[in-house]
Design an enzyme around this catalytic site. Structure first.
Site, PDB file in Angstrom:
ATOM      1  CG  ASP A  30      -2.073   0.977   1.067  1.00 23.06           C
ATOM      2  OD1 ASP A  30      -3.227   0.530   0.963  1.00 23.06           O
ATOM      3  OD2 ASP A  30      -1.812   2.213   1.051  1.00 23.06           O
ATOM      4  CB  ILE A  31       0.890   4.219  -2.236  1.00 24.29           C
ATOM      5  CG1 ILE A  31       2.021   5.077  -2.760  1.00 24.29           C
ATOM      6  CG2 ILE A  31      -0.370   5.034  -2.033  1.00 24.29           C
ATOM      7  CD1 ILE A  31       1.811   5.582  -4.186  1.00 24.29           C
ATOM      8  CG  ASN A  82     -13.033  -0.535   3.341  1.00 24.58           C
ATOM      9  OD1 ASN A  82     -13.400  -1.094   4.363  1.00 24.58           O
ATOM     10  ND2 ASN A  82     -11.987   0.278   3.304  1.00 24.58           N
ATOM     11  CG  HIS A  88     -14.852   4.213   5.305  1.00 23.85           C
ATOM     12  ND1 HIS A  88     -14.674   5.564   5.483  1.00 23.85           N
ATOM     13  CD2 HIS A  88     -15.657   3.810   6.315  1.00 23.85           C
ATOM     14  CE1 HIS A  88     -15.339   5.955   6.553  1.00 23.85           C
ATOM     15  NE2 HIS A  88     -15.947   4.918   7.063  1.00 23.85           N
ATOM     16  CD  GLN A  89     -14.949  -0.482  -3.375  1.00 27.09           C
ATOM     17  OE1 GLN A  89     -16.153  -0.681  -3.187  1.00 27.09           O
ATOM     18  NE2 GLN A  89     -14.249  -1.145  -4.271  1.00 27.09           N
ATOM     19  CG  HIS A  95      -8.725  -2.672  -2.515  1.00 28.61           C
ATOM     20  ND1 HIS A  95      -9.618  -1.961  -3.278  1.00 28.61           N
ATOM     21  CD2 HIS A  95      -8.596  -1.973  -1.350  1.00 28.61           C
ATOM     22  CE1 HIS A  95     -10.012  -0.878  -2.618  1.00 28.61           C
ATOM     23  NE2 HIS A  95      -9.414  -0.870  -1.441  1.00 28.61           N
ATOM     24  CG  HIS A  97      -6.894  -2.609   3.066  1.00 26.71           C
ATOM     25  ND1 HIS A  97      -6.157  -1.461   2.878  1.00 26.71           N
ATOM     26  CD2 HIS A  97      -8.093  -2.362   2.495  1.00 26.71           C
ATOM     27  CE1 HIS A  97      -6.897  -0.559   2.238  1.00 26.71           C
ATOM     28  NE2 HIS A  97      -8.078  -1.085   1.982  1.00 26.71           N
TER      29      HIS A  97
HETATM   30  P1  5GP Z   1      -9.911   1.631   0.241  1.00 25.81           P
HETATM   31  O1  5GP Z   1     -10.282   2.787   1.139  1.00 25.81           O
HETATM   32  O2  5GP Z   1     -10.497   1.764  -1.146  1.00 25.81           O
HETATM   33  O3  5GP Z   1     -10.253   0.304   0.880  1.00 25.81           O
HETATM   34  O4  5GP Z   1      -8.344   1.651   0.146  1.00 25.81           O
HETATM   35  C1  5GP Z   1      -7.614   2.007  -0.975  1.00 25.81           C
HETATM   36  C2  5GP Z   1      -6.162   1.797  -0.647  1.00 25.81           C
HETATM   37  O5  5GP Z   1      -5.399   1.920  -1.833  1.00 25.81           O
HETATM   38  C3  5GP Z   1      -5.591   2.832   0.344  1.00 25.81           C
HETATM   39  O6  5GP Z   1      -5.037   2.155   1.468  1.00 25.81           O
HETATM   40  C4  5GP Z   1      -4.541   3.583  -0.456  1.00 25.81           C
HETATM   41  O7  5GP Z   1      -3.421   3.947   0.305  1.00 25.81           O
HETATM   42  C5  5GP Z   1      -4.191   2.583  -1.559  1.00 25.81           C
HETATM   43  N1  5GP Z   1      -3.745   3.205  -2.784  1.00 25.81           N
HETATM   44  C6  5GP Z   1      -4.381   4.219  -3.438  1.00 25.81           C
HETATM   45  N2  5GP Z   1      -3.706   4.540  -4.552  1.00 25.81           N
HETATM   46  C7  5GP Z   1      -2.614   3.729  -4.607  1.00 25.81           C
HETATM   47  C8  5GP Z   1      -1.542   3.581  -5.532  1.00 25.81           C
HETATM   48  O8  5GP Z   1      -1.433   4.281  -6.554  1.00 25.81           O
HETATM   49  N3  5GP Z   1      -0.613   2.635  -5.257  1.00 25.81           N
HETATM   50  C9  5GP Z   1      -0.696   1.837  -4.150  1.00 25.81           C
HETATM   51  N4  5GP Z   1       0.280   0.941  -3.986  1.00 25.81           N
HETATM   52  N5  5GP Z   1      -1.699   1.938  -3.257  1.00 25.81           N
HETATM   53  C10 5GP Z   1      -2.657   2.871  -3.478  1.00 25.81           C
END
Ligand code: 5GP
Ligand code: ZN
Length: 135
Positions: A30-31, A82, A88-89, A95, A97
């Site tokens: 994760d970034i 999510n 919170h998606q 994906h 986590h």
């Molecule tokens: P969500 O809130 O949709 O469950 O989480 C999205 C996740 O994707 C976040 O933890 C965010 O840090 C990660 N993320 C968003 N953009 C990028 C990216 O360009 N590269 C990587 N490696 N992770 C990302």
């Protein structure tokens, strides 16, 4: 899918710190991690949510998470997945986590608000009826 961030990561149009892949899934760091080792597991084929994700990918994802947990010898961790804006998606490619919880201050913080419900039995009977193997 065009204009999907995670499809671009799978297709190597956007760089990522890859950790693992199979025919069906891709995993990368994760970034913006909540803790060291926070990583993401995604189906290679675009799917918006868990319930859109093919069973082959779903199976590979849980197995891959288990492998990474074992390789890193993580003792405490959360799996977060999510679906939908209110839930919170933020990226609309399904994906999972894997978030290590090394201590109280790092990793996932959960606000857990239990409240009473008078519909649990009714909902359970709907699910049993619809999922009954005799149907
Ligand atoms: P969500 O809130 O949709 O469950 O989480 C999205 C996740 O994707 C976040 O933890 C965010 O840090 C990660 N993320 C968003 N953009 C990028 C990216 O360009 N590269 C990587 N490696 N992770 C990302
Ligand atoms: Zn996608």
């Amino acid at each position: 899918m065009q204009d999907c961030l995670f499809c671009k990561i799978v297709n190597k149009e956007i760089p990522s710190e890859k950790i693992y892949e199979t025919e069906h899934i891709y995993a990368f760091m994760d970034i913006n991690p909540l803790a060291d080792g926070h990583c993401l597991f995604i189906p290679k084929k675009h799917a918006k949510t868990l319930h859109d994700t093919p069973d082959t990918a779903l199976a590979d994802i849980l197995i891959a998470i288990k492998k990474v947990v074992q390789v890193l010898d993580i003792k405490d961790y959360n799996i977060l997945q999510n679906n939908g804006i209110i839930a919170h998606q933020a990226v609309f490619h399904a994906h999972w986590h894997l978030i290590p919880k090394p201590n109280k201050n790092e990793g996932l913080s959960i606000l857990w608000n239990p409240r009473s419900s008078d519909r649990q039995e009714e909902i359970a009977s709907i699910i049993r009826e619809k999922l009954s193997p005799t149907k």
